[in-house]
Every structure is written in structure tokens, then in C-alpha cells.
Design an enzyme around this catalytic site. Structure first.
Site, PDB file in Angstrom:
ATOM      1  N   GLU A 135      -4.860 -46.846  77.167  1.00 47.01           N
ATOM      2  CA  GLU A 135      -5.900 -47.335  77.633  1.00 47.01           C
ATOM      3  C   GLU A 135      -6.425 -47.247  79.097  1.00 47.01           C
ATOM      4  O   GLU A 135      -7.606 -47.537  79.411  1.00 47.01           O
ATOM      5  CB  GLU A 135      -6.071 -48.691  77.292  1.00 47.01           C
ATOM      6  CG  GLU A 135      -5.858 -49.041  75.664  1.00 47.01           C
ATOM      7  CD  GLU A 135      -4.411 -48.922  75.240  1.00 47.01           C
ATOM      8  OE1 GLU A 135      -3.515 -49.125  76.078  1.00 47.01           O
ATOM      9  OE2 GLU A 135      -4.358 -48.432  74.277  1.00 47.01           O
ATOM     10  N   PHE A 213       1.512 -47.003  64.997  1.00 46.01           N
ATOM     11  CA  PHE A 213       1.077 -45.906  65.817  1.00 46.01           C
ATOM     12  C   PHE A 213       2.349 -45.388  66.654  1.00 46.01           C
ATOM     13  O   PHE A 213       2.688 -43.912  66.722  1.00 46.01           O
ATOM     14  CB  PHE A 213      -0.049 -45.946  66.698  1.00 46.01           C
ATOM     15  CG  PHE A 213      -1.209 -46.024  65.777  1.00 46.01           C
ATOM     16  CD1 PHE A 213      -2.064 -44.847  65.475  1.00 46.01           C
ATOM     17  CD2 PHE A 213      -1.713 -47.034  65.343  1.00 46.01           C
ATOM     18  CE1 PHE A 213      -3.328 -44.894  64.562  1.00 46.01           C
ATOM     19  CE2 PHE A 213      -2.980 -47.209  64.589  1.00 46.01           C
ATOM     20  CZ  PHE A 213      -3.614 -46.223  64.304  1.00 46.01           C
ATOM     21  N   GLU A 218       3.450 -41.582  68.334  1.00 48.89           N
ATOM     22  CA  GLU A 218       3.928 -41.411  69.843  1.00 48.89           C
ATOM     23  C   GLU A 218       5.291 -40.937  69.908  1.00 48.89           C
ATOM     24  O   GLU A 218       5.542 -39.811  70.508  1.00 48.89           O
ATOM     25  CB  GLU A 218       3.559 -42.644  70.419  1.00 48.89           C
ATOM     26  CG  GLU A 218       2.092 -42.863  70.511  1.00 48.89           C
ATOM     27  CD  GLU A 218       1.845 -44.353  71.017  1.00 48.89           C
ATOM     28  OE1 GLU A 218       0.377 -44.133  71.734  1.00 48.89           O
ATOM     29  OE2 GLU A 218       2.299 -45.086  71.043  1.00 48.89           O
TER      30      GLU A 218
HETATM   31  P1  NFD Z   1       0.053 -52.354  67.010  1.00 50.01           P
HETATM   32  P2  NFD Z   1       0.841 -49.789  67.269  1.00 50.01           P
HETATM   33  N1  NFD Z   1      -6.373 -48.043  62.038  1.00 50.01           N
HETATM   34  O1  NFD Z   1       0.063 -53.544  67.982  1.00 50.01           O
HETATM   35  N2  NFD Z   1      -2.702 -47.388  70.266  1.00 50.01           N
HETATM   36  O2  NFD Z   1       2.373 -49.026  67.626  1.00 50.01           O
HETATM   37  C1  NFD Z   1      -6.964 -48.387  63.289  1.00 50.01           C
HETATM   38  F1  NFD Z   1      -8.070 -47.933  63.580  1.00 50.01           F
HETATM   39  O3  NFD Z   1       0.590 -52.529  65.521  1.00 50.01           O
HETATM   40  C2  NFD Z   1      -3.687 -47.927  70.950  1.00 50.01           C
HETATM   41  O4  NFD Z   1       0.583 -49.321  65.949  1.00 50.01           O
HETATM   42  O5  NFD Z   1       0.856 -51.063  67.738  1.00 50.01           O
HETATM   43  N3  NFD Z   1      -6.429 -49.346  63.974  1.00 50.01           N
HETATM   44  C3  NFD Z   1      -4.828 -48.642  70.301  1.00 50.01           C
HETATM   45  C4  NFD Z   1      -5.297 -50.135  63.552  1.00 50.01           C
HETATM   46  C5  NFD Z   1      -4.805 -48.744  68.858  1.00 50.01           C
HETATM   47  C6  NFD Z   1      -4.652 -49.431  62.550  1.00 50.01           C
HETATM   48  C7  NFD Z   1      -3.887 -47.997  68.344  1.00 50.01           C
HETATM   49  C8  NFD Z   1      -5.057 -48.480  61.738  1.00 50.01           C
HETATM   50  N4  NFD Z   1      -4.626 -47.960  60.723  1.00 50.01           N
HETATM   51  C9  NFD Z   1      -2.768 -47.412  68.986  1.00 50.01           C
HETATM   52  N5  NFD Z   1      -3.411 -50.239  62.374  1.00 50.01           N
HETATM   53  C10 NFD Z   1      -5.867 -49.617  70.941  1.00 50.01           C
HETATM   54  N6  NFD Z   1      -5.985 -49.303  72.212  1.00 50.01           N
HETATM   55  O6  NFD Z   1      -6.640 -50.367  70.423  1.00 50.01           O
HETATM   56  C11 NFD Z   1      -3.515 -51.105  63.508  1.00 50.01           C
HETATM   57  N7  NFD Z   1      -4.607 -50.832  64.165  1.00 50.01           N
HETATM   58  C12 NFD Z   1      -4.691 -51.776  65.333  1.00 50.01           C
HETATM   59  C13 NFD Z   1      -1.561 -46.726  70.708  1.00 50.01           C
HETATM   60  C14 NFD Z   1      -4.326 -53.000  65.439  1.00 50.01           C
HETATM   61  O7  NFD Z   1      -5.229 -53.992  65.024  1.00 50.01           O
HETATM   62  C15 NFD Z   1      -0.990 -47.184  72.039  1.00 50.01           C
HETATM   63  O8  NFD Z   1      -0.960 -46.249  73.073  1.00 50.01           O
HETATM   64  C16 NFD Z   1      -3.960 -53.272  66.949  1.00 50.01           C
HETATM   65  O9  NFD Z   1      -4.965 -53.844  67.470  1.00 50.01           O
HETATM   66  C17 NFD Z   1       0.121 -48.085  71.607  1.00 50.01           C
HETATM   67  O10 NFD Z   1       1.377 -47.143  72.439  1.00 50.01           O
HETATM   68  C18 NFD Z   1      -3.838 -51.839  67.491  1.00 50.01           C
HETATM   69  O11 NFD Z   1      -4.217 -50.835  66.356  1.00 50.01           O
HETATM   70  C19 NFD Z   1       0.290 -47.881  70.171  1.00 50.01           C
HETATM   71  O12 NFD Z   1      -0.452 -46.906  69.979  1.00 50.01           O
HETATM   72  C20 NFD Z   1      -2.308 -51.524  67.828  1.00 50.01           C
HETATM   73  O13 NFD Z   1      -1.520 -51.910  66.771  1.00 50.01           O
HETATM   74  C21 NFD Z   1      -0.187 -49.056  69.835  1.00 50.01           C
HETATM   75  O14 NFD Z   1      -0.065 -48.914  68.390  1.00 50.01           O
END
Ligand code: NFD
Length: 296
Positions: A135, A213, A218
Site C-alpha cells: 500500500e 494472498f 507473495e
Molecule cells: P488478509 P492476506 N478478494 O488480512 N493484499 O494475506 C479480495 F478482493 O486475510 C493487500 O490475504 O491477508 N479481497 C490488500 C480479499 C488486499 C479476498 C489483499 C479476496 N478473495 C492482499 N480475500 C489490500 N491492500 O487491501 C480477502 N480479501 C481482503 C496483499 C480481506 O477482506 C498485501 O501485500 C482483507 O481486507 C499483504 O501482504 C484483505 O484482503 C497480503 O496481500 C487482506 O486479507 C494480505 O493479504
């Protein structure tokens, strides 16, 4: 001369809009526009404003792009990736051209990944001033906290400002999933030197989750030839029982995965900065109140 005036105006609008949105994105957000589940109003202006702002005043020292970024072109690529498509059938590679056009920005040893810790990781990196999340980069900053989806209506702009499907909707492949799949994969691939990941040790479904994610896009994209060490930071949320510590449960799984990839790792489960940042946000929390005899 006229063109210069327009450019200056665009930069000023960008600065105001970008800074305002940044403040909002770090706090609980509330829109002054009528409630809608659709694309964020003025997303194009916000996108362009943030794109300009991050070049006028970047959070990433020594990481300015070689040439000025053409923000209008980035917007076109971002928009065209999904415009007029079925909002529930966005292919995972929709943002390929957009990703290819955004400059690579993360310097060595600065990458901060996170999972389940969005509520603290940005305060942490801001206070530490030495680590950067997705971000903080242009790629993630331009749409951080925004909502968007496509419209198939040929008379529209290609985006739907009235309603968007949720990402968890059964059988629906939404734009934001494609966007974060692409951007997460890109920052995983781009990471060099020491990487840091902040996980929530109080989650009952595991600090390191297979469906995140971080786990899917990553970590697997990190190149062991370029990444020298992984530092795991565990967050113990105030008032919540600790479920996992370093070397246990899903944290042990991640440690093993680092080892199997040939990357050294460290793990910290009592990071003082994490504790103090949580207390600065919630100073009267029981866990933060120092007994009077300690204060004397
Ligand atoms: P999390 P994470 N589709 O806290 N990142 O490891 C969509 F659209 O569980 C940043 O999954 O951690 N959103 C952001 C989703 C968002 C989905 C995603 C999905 N299938 C990833 N599943 C950001 N800036 O908003 C979950 N989400 C939403 C990157 C969930 O509601 C960052 O570089 C939560 O607000 C970080 O290292 C957000 O995604 C890693 O991936 C994060 O879910 C965090 O993803």
C-alpha cells in the site's frame, strides 16, 4: 502556458485529494456521498491524484521512477482491464498490462508483507519508517481502501457506480481479487534482501493461512536467489488469548517453508513496538495500564 496551468492544477488537486484519502484510509472510513456498494465516486480523480502525489512526495526514499510516470496511461490500463466485462467473471490475469506498466519501487530489505494484521501494520511501518507495504508503493497506493467493479452497460463508462458484487459471493470472480492476485504476485517477485511478514498470533484459524494472498501469491513468488532472510513478526492483539507462538502451529509451517525454500528466517513473538503501537491507539486498555507502583 495553458497546459502548464492545467498540470499545476492537477498536481494541487492530486495533493489535496491524495492526502485527504490517505488520512481516511488509515482511519475508519465513512463516505460523505450517499451509501452505495458501487465503485467509489471519483475513483479516476482519486487514482490520478494519488499517482501524482506519490511522485511529488514519495514515502519511498531513493525509489523514484527513472522517468515521470504517465498517470493517465496507468488509469487507462487499470480501467480497461475490467471495463464493460462481466463483473463476476474477471480473469485473474486482467491486470497484466497495468502491472507491467507500473515502475518497480521496493528497495532491498524494505518489503513488509502482512496477513490478518491490516489494523496495525501500516502504523508499524509508519512509526518504524524503514519498511514498506504494498500500500506504500504506487501499485497499491492508488486504489488502497477503494472499491470498484465493471458494468456491462454499453452506455456507461464501463464501471458500475451503483453496486458491486462482494468478493466472497459464490461463483463470482471480482475485480479486486484479480487486482490483489496480480499486485501481491508482483511484490512477491520483486522482493530482495531481508523480507518481513507481520501475522496475527491470536487468530483461531491460524496466523499463516493457506487461503491468504500472502500464502498463495507473495511467499511462493519470492525468489530464494534474491531473498536472503524472512523475519516473521507475530502480533498479540490486546485482550485476546495468544493462539500461536514462534515454532508452533501454522507459524512453524511458515518457518519450515522458508527453510525448504533455502531462505533463513527469524521469528519474534514479543515485539515491543507492536505492543506500544497498539497501546497508543487504545491507551486505556487493561493490558496497557501500568500498575501505579511500577510508575513510582
Ligand atoms: P488478509 P492476506 N478478494 O488480512 N493484499 O494475506 C479480495 F478482493 O486475510 C493487500 O490475504 O491477508 N479481497 C490488500 C480479499 C488486499 C479476498 C489483499 C479476496 N478473495 C492482499 N480475500 C489490500 N491492500 O487491501 C480477502 N480479501 C481482503 C496483499 C480481506 O477482506 C498485501 O501485500 C482483507 O481486507 C499483504 O501482504 C484483505 O484482503 C497480503 O496481500 C487482506 O486479507 C494480505 O493479504
Amino acid at each position: 502556458m495553458k497546459l502548464l496551468n492545467i498540470l499545476v492544477l492537477l498536481v494541487l488537486v492530486g495533493l489535496c485529494c491524495g492526502q485527504y484519502m490517505e488520512r481516511l484510509s488509515r482511519r475508519k472510513r465513512e463516505s460523505c456521498f450517499p451509501e452505495s456498494t458501487g465503485t467509489t465516486p471519483f475513483i479516476k480523480e482519486i487514482f490520478l491524484g494519488r499517482c501524482l502525489e506519490l511522485q511529488v512526495e514519495t514515502a519511498i526514499p531513493n525509489a523514484c521512477p527513472q522517468r515521470p510516470v504517465n498517470c493517465m496511461r496507468l488509469w487507462k490500463l487499470f480501467h480497461d482491464a475490467i471495463a464493460y466485462k462481466d463483473p463476476c467473471a474477471i480473469p485473474l490475469d486482467a491486470y497484466r498490462d497495468f502491472i507491467a506498466a507500473v515502475p518497480h519501487q521496493l528497495p532491498a530489505d524494505k518489503s513488509m508483507f502482512w496477513s490478518g494484521t491490516s489494523y496495525i501494520v501500516h502504523e508499524y511501518t509508519e512509526a518504524a519508517n524503514d519498511l514498506l507495504t504494498l500500500e506504500d508503493t504506487l501499485m497499491g497506493y492508488m486504489v488502497d481502501g477503494l472499491q470498484w467493479c465493471s458494468s456491462t452497460n454499453p452506455w456507461s463508462t464501463g464501471l458500475n457506480y451503483w453496486e458491486c458484487p462482494e468478493f466472497w459471493q459464490e461463483g463470482c470472480e471480482v475485480a479486486s481479487t484479480a487486482f490483489y492476485t496480480a499486485t501481491s504476485s508482483a511484490i512477491g517477485r520483486q522482493a530482495t534482501g531481508v523480507v518481513t511478514v507481520m501475522l496475527d498470533a491470536t487468530r483461531t484459524d491460524g496466523a499463516y493461512r493457506n487461503d491468504s494472498f500472502f500464502a498463495n501469491y507473495e511467499f511462493p513468488n519470492m525468489d530464494p536467489e534474491k531473498v536472503t532472510r524472512g523475519d516473521i513478526i507475530l502480533v498479540n492483539r490486546l485482550g485476546k488469548p495468544v493462539v500461536e507462538t514462534c515454532g508452533t502451529g501454522s507459524v512453524a509451517v511458515l518457518e519450515r517453508l522458508f527453510k525448504e525454500k533455502g531462505i533463513e528466517w527469524t521469528c519474534t513473538d514479543s515485539d515491543e513496538r507492536v505492543f506500544h503501537i497498539q497501546c497508543s491507539k487504545d491507551p486505556t486498555h487493561d493490558d496497557c495500564i501500568t500498575p501505579p507502583d511500577v510508575m513510582e
